[in-house]
Design an enzyme around this catalytic site. Sequence first.
Site, PDB file in Angstrom:
ATOM      1  N   GLU A 155       0.817  -1.237   0.000  1.00  0.00           N
ATOM      2  CA  GLU A 155       0.000   0.000   0.000  1.00  0.00           C
ATOM      3  C   GLU A 155       0.843   1.277   0.000  1.00  0.00           C
ATOM      4  O   GLU A 155       0.652   2.191   0.812  1.00  0.00           O
ATOM      5  CB  GLU A 155      -0.939  -0.033   1.211  1.00  0.00           C
ATOM      6  CG  GLU A 155      -1.862  -1.238   1.201  1.00  0.00           C
ATOM      7  CD  GLU A 155      -2.726  -1.364   2.445  1.00  0.00           C
ATOM      8  OE1 GLU A 155      -2.823  -0.392   3.207  1.00  0.00           O
ATOM      9  OE2 GLU A 155      -3.296  -2.441   2.661  1.00  0.00           O
ATOM     10  N   GLU A 259      -6.169 -10.552  -1.048  1.00  0.00           N
ATOM     11  CA  GLU A 259      -6.975 -10.283   0.152  1.00  0.00           C
ATOM     12  C   GLU A 259      -8.470 -10.211  -0.190  1.00  0.00           C
ATOM     13  O   GLU A 259      -9.181  -9.322   0.194  1.00  0.00           O
ATOM     14  CB  GLU A 259      -6.505  -8.987   0.820  1.00  0.00           C
ATOM     15  CG  GLU A 259      -5.025  -8.993   1.167  1.00  0.00           C
ATOM     16  CD  GLU A 259      -4.555  -7.733   1.845  1.00  0.00           C
ATOM     17  OE1 GLU A 259      -5.403  -6.965   2.347  1.00  0.00           O
ATOM     18  OE2 GLU A 259      -3.330  -7.469   1.887  1.00  0.00           O
TER      19      GLU A 259
HETATM   20  O1  G3I Z   1      -3.867  -8.625  18.948  1.00  0.00           O
HETATM   21  C1  G3I Z   1      -4.351  -7.400  19.537  1.00  0.00           C
HETATM   22  C2  G3I Z   1      -5.043  -7.707  20.864  1.00  0.00           C
HETATM   23  O2  G3I Z   1      -4.057  -8.201  21.783  1.00  0.00           O
HETATM   24  C3  G3I Z   1      -5.671  -6.416  21.399  1.00  0.00           C
HETATM   25  O3  G3I Z   1      -6.390  -6.709  22.593  1.00  0.00           O
HETATM   26  C4  G3I Z   1      -6.645  -5.850  20.339  1.00  0.00           C
HETATM   27  C5  G3I Z   1      -7.333  -4.582  20.775  1.00  0.00           C
HETATM   28  O4  G3I Z   1      -6.390  -3.532  20.739  1.00  0.00           O
HETATM   29  O5  G3I Z   1      -5.890  -5.560  19.130  1.00  0.00           O
HETATM   30  C6  G3I Z   1      -5.352  -6.757  18.585  1.00  0.00           C
HETATM   31  O6  G3I Z   1      -4.635  -6.431  17.426  1.00  0.00           O
HETATM   32  C7  G3I Z   1      -5.489  -6.076  16.311  1.00  0.00           C
HETATM   33  C8  G3I Z   1      -5.205  -7.057  15.164  1.00  0.00           C
HETATM   34  O7  G3I Z   1      -5.938  -6.691  13.988  1.00  0.00           O
HETATM   35  C9  G3I Z   1      -5.581  -8.496  15.536  1.00  0.00           C
HETATM   36  O8  G3I Z   1      -6.962  -8.555  15.789  1.00  0.00           O
HETATM   37  C10 G3I Z   1      -5.104  -4.666  15.865  1.00  0.00           C
HETATM   38  O9  G3I Z   1      -5.480  -3.757  16.875  1.00  0.00           O
HETATM   39  C11 G3I Z   1      -5.853  -4.341  14.573  1.00  0.00           C
HETATM   40  O10 G3I Z   1      -5.393  -3.085  14.066  1.00  0.00           O
HETATM   41  C12 G3I Z   1      -5.533  -5.396  13.511  1.00  0.00           C
HETATM   42  O11 G3I Z   1      -6.304  -5.097  12.361  1.00  0.00           O
HETATM   43  C13 G3I Z   1      -5.798  -5.720  11.166  1.00  0.00           C
HETATM   44  C14 G3I Z   1      -5.417  -4.604  10.166  1.00  0.00           C
HETATM   45  O12 G3I Z   1      -4.985  -5.202   8.939  1.00  0.00           O
HETATM   46  C15 G3I Z   1      -4.288  -3.769  10.689  1.00  0.00           C
HETATM   47  O13 G3I Z   1      -3.121  -4.567  10.831  1.00  0.00           O
HETATM   48  C16 G3I Z   1      -6.906  -6.564  10.571  1.00  0.00           C
HETATM   49  O14 G3I Z   1      -7.169  -7.676  11.427  1.00  0.00           O
HETATM   50  C17 G3I Z   1      -6.461  -7.097   9.207  1.00  0.00           C
HETATM   51  O15 G3I Z   1      -7.534  -7.787   8.558  1.00  0.00           O
HETATM   52  C18 G3I Z   1      -6.049  -5.931   8.311  1.00  0.00           C
HETATM   53  O16 G3I Z   1      -5.556  -6.487   7.129  1.00  0.00           O
HETATM   54  C19 G3I Z   1      -5.083  -5.503   6.173  1.00  0.00           C
HETATM   55  C20 G3I Z   1      -3.897  -6.078   5.466  1.00  0.00           C
HETATM   56  O17 G3I Z   1      -2.902  -6.417   6.416  1.00  0.00           O
HETATM   57  C21 G3I Z   1      -3.375  -5.105   4.428  1.00  0.00           C
HETATM   58  N1  G3I Z   1      -4.429  -4.759   3.478  1.00  0.00           N
HETATM   59  C22 G3I Z   1      -5.635  -4.209   4.112  1.00  0.00           C
HETATM   60  C23 G3I Z   1      -6.167  -5.207   5.126  1.00  0.00           C
HETATM   61  C24 G3I Z   1      -7.435  -4.662   5.764  1.00  0.00           C
HETATM   62  O18 G3I Z   1      -7.115  -3.494   6.476  1.00  0.00           O
END
Ligand code: G3I
Length: 369
Positions: A155, A259
């Site tokens: 991205e 994705e």
């Molecule tokens: O693991 C922690 C947990 O310990 C904590 O209690 C909780 C609340 O703060 O957060 C958890 O981490 C979260 C993680 O997902 C696992 O659930 C992060 O906050 C959250 O930001 C993260 O979101 C992910 C996002 O990328 C950001 O990394 C989404 O699951 C994931 O589907 C999304 O995937 C992205 C691709 O990597 C790149 N392309 C876009 C796609 C959608 O945004």
Amino acid sequence: MNKLTSALCCVTLSTLSLSAQTNTLRGAFAGKFSIGAAVNVTQVHSPSPAMEKLIRTQFDCLVAENCMKGEVISPAEGQWNFRDADRLVELCQKNKQDCYGHCLVWHSQPPTWFFHHSDGTRWTRDEAIHYMRNHIQNVVGRYKGRIKAWDVVNEALNDNGTLRLTPWLEIIGEDYFEIAFKAAHAADPEAQLFYNDFSMHLPAKRDAAIQLVKRLRAKGCRVDGVGMQSHVSFDTDLVEYEKTIQALADAGCKVMITELDLSVLPWPEGNQGANIDANFAYQESLNPFKNGISKDMQRKQDAFYERLFDIYLRHADAITRVNFWGVSDADSWKNDWPMPGRTDYPLAFDRKLQPKPFVKALIKKAKMN
Ligand code: G3I
């Protein structure tokens, strides 16, 4: 026949049977392109028996939804947390599934310590290059020979084709792409290397990605192709989407659909692609299927997924992998983005781990092609 040979035969036979089971996505698409899913840490460590069987039998490749990202793997300078990623790689090896790496260089969700020192001063260019190379060397090097392809940079383009002003670009400059791809190649010369982005159906973004690949290749970088994330909506222009696949193929790029998901929910304010920075407060009126998807909407989703896979099958010579961004609807990030607390139905398997109607149609299509 000794025990080891016998065990190997059992694994081989079970693997052959997995691919030969043409009533699964994995079996039906074998020989056309890999079909996979993103998995979360619960699915990696402690899936239910039904989830374990679904993941093993329906997909021939997996990718970590989050556990290979910098924020998880590198929580503090000099600290590495490979527990979840190691388990995923082991799981893939056990189930004879390819494992894909996501992602090495991204502006979103970076480790909290990235881009600045503890005193708040920003990294210099040389420091940023050092830390980026160190991250890539440690992560890619650890899984050398066990990750089929990496999303090296994720991205980094705006929808209008300009470079996204990320901290990597601000601090290092445009050569951060070249440094990243060359570091990944040095750490695992056999791994395929990709640029990955969303909304790749947009002409300006398509052209910019192709120019980026050409520039990197001209600098001696290994760039196997482009990952089209494909967080699609019913308003995604599939004519432009297919043009992107063709244009990438014409540019000598492998194409991965990295994705894939198809939200059935309305956008709060127009299509936000997958720009994770977009967030909206919950609105009941924009959560129309909280008690179940309507038959009409399921039929609409089925038809759209069939159109997508018609396109993939037409371009199976260029497409090496089609990967759903999650296993079942309950797992999808779309339940909480761009609006938290909604109930979406974007994936191939429902909340009871049952295949959507379109899955049967896709399997039939695959057999006919
Ligand atoms: O693991 C922690 C947990 O310990 C904590 O209690 C909780 C609340 O703060 O957060 C958890 O981490 C979260 C993680 O997902 C696992 O659930 C992060 O906050 C959250 O930001 C993260 O979101 C992910 C996002 O990328 C950001 O990394 C989404 O699951 C994931 O589907 C999304 O995937 C992205 C691709 O990597 C790149 N392309 C876009 C796609 C959608 O945004």
